[in-house]
Design an enzyme around this catalytic site. Structure first.
Site, PDB file in Angstrom:
ATOM      1  N   LYS A 122       0.826  -1.187   0.093  1.00  0.00           N
ATOM      2  CA  LYS A 122      -0.002  -0.038  -0.053  1.00  0.00           C
ATOM      3  C   LYS A 122       0.858   1.280  -0.075  1.00  0.00           C
ATOM      4  CE  LYS A 122      -1.352   1.600   3.702  1.00  0.00           C
ATOM      5  NZ  LYS A 122      -1.873   1.926   4.979  1.00  0.00           N
ATOM      6  N   ASP A 140      -6.108   1.595   1.405  1.00  0.00           N
ATOM      7  CA  ASP A 140      -6.230   1.813   2.620  1.00  0.00           C
ATOM      8  C   ASP A 140      -7.305   1.578   3.324  1.00  0.00           C
ATOM      9  OD1 ASP A 140      -7.593   3.882   1.982  1.00  0.00           O
ATOM     10  OD2 ASP A 140      -6.504   5.275   3.102  1.00  0.00           O
TER      11      ASP A 140
END
Ligand code: SF4
Length: 219
Positions: A122, A140
């Protein structure tokens, strides 16, 4: 399948109308500062990170200075941030790796970024897309929650599968903007605890909104 795509297109268009200015809220001047800010942002708000980074980058201006710092001193500089001891250790280790393996520069591939301490997929996607303009969708907590509420993916879908599904549903040139857009939509509109479904322009095309409508728009 075509119907699902059409629904998503409408959902995304309405999100774009709510969040026309999609951007990264982590304040940074270059790829290095963004990388440190992204590392600090884990389980922490961008507002809190932005409150700490000006002082941090005034005290430590280069990867070399961080690499030569003690973990204790860096931890003290970021003590207002959650998990500050672990993050301080990662910052110092990350900067030492930058010096040893990458000539003091932030690498520009996902694989290399993910070799840095404290940087997962991420975070690598945020750095790649925001600092280097490489199309990527970082999933996220906000992106994941919004995607599941809208029915883009099933509630038990993994983060990796959410990323893959969004990449399929959006043109590549939109990936980075979509990431920022979904983050801001989730942060300020479709919030975790109190989504404003009654006022939301997606409520008629959102499974989660419809579910709560049956209870009389209690939120
Ligand atoms: Fe989120 Fe509610 Fe809007 Fe659906 S209707 S997108 S759950 S705020």
């Amino acid at each position: 399948m075509e119907q699902l795509r059409t629904l998503w297109d409408e959902q995304y268009a309405r999100i774009a109308a709510i969040v026309p200015d999609a951007h990264c809220e982590l304040v940074h001047r270059n790829a290095f500062e963004l990388t440190i800010a992204v590392l600090l942002s884990a389980q922490c708000t961008d507002v809190m990170v932005n409150a700490v980074t000006p002082g941090l980058f005034a005290a430590y201006r280069t990867p070399q200075q961080f690499a030569e710092a003690s973990v204790e001193d860096v931890a003290h500089a970021i003590r207002k941030i959650g998990l500050f001891r672990t993050k301080a250790k990662h910052i110092v280790q990350l900067c030492r790796k930058l010096i040893d393996a990458y000539g003091g520069e932030i690498p520009t591939t996902r694989e290399e970024l993910m070799t840095l301490p404290g940087i997962g997929r991420k975070s690598a996607n945020v750095i790649l897309s925001t600092a280097f303009g490489v199309p990527a969708i970082a999933v996220d907590t906000h992106v994941e929650r919004v995607s599941k509420r809208l029915g883009v993916v099933h509630a038990r879908t993994s983060v990796a599968a959410v990323e893959r599904e969004l990449m399929v549903r959006l043109p590549e040139h939109e990936w980075t903007r979509a990431h920022h857009r979904l983050v801001l939509f989730g942060r300020y509109h479709c919030t975790a605890m109190r989504p404003q479904c009654a006022q939301c322009t997606l409520r008629t095309i959102c499974p989660e909104g419809q579910r709560h409508h049956e209870g009389g728009w209690t939120r």
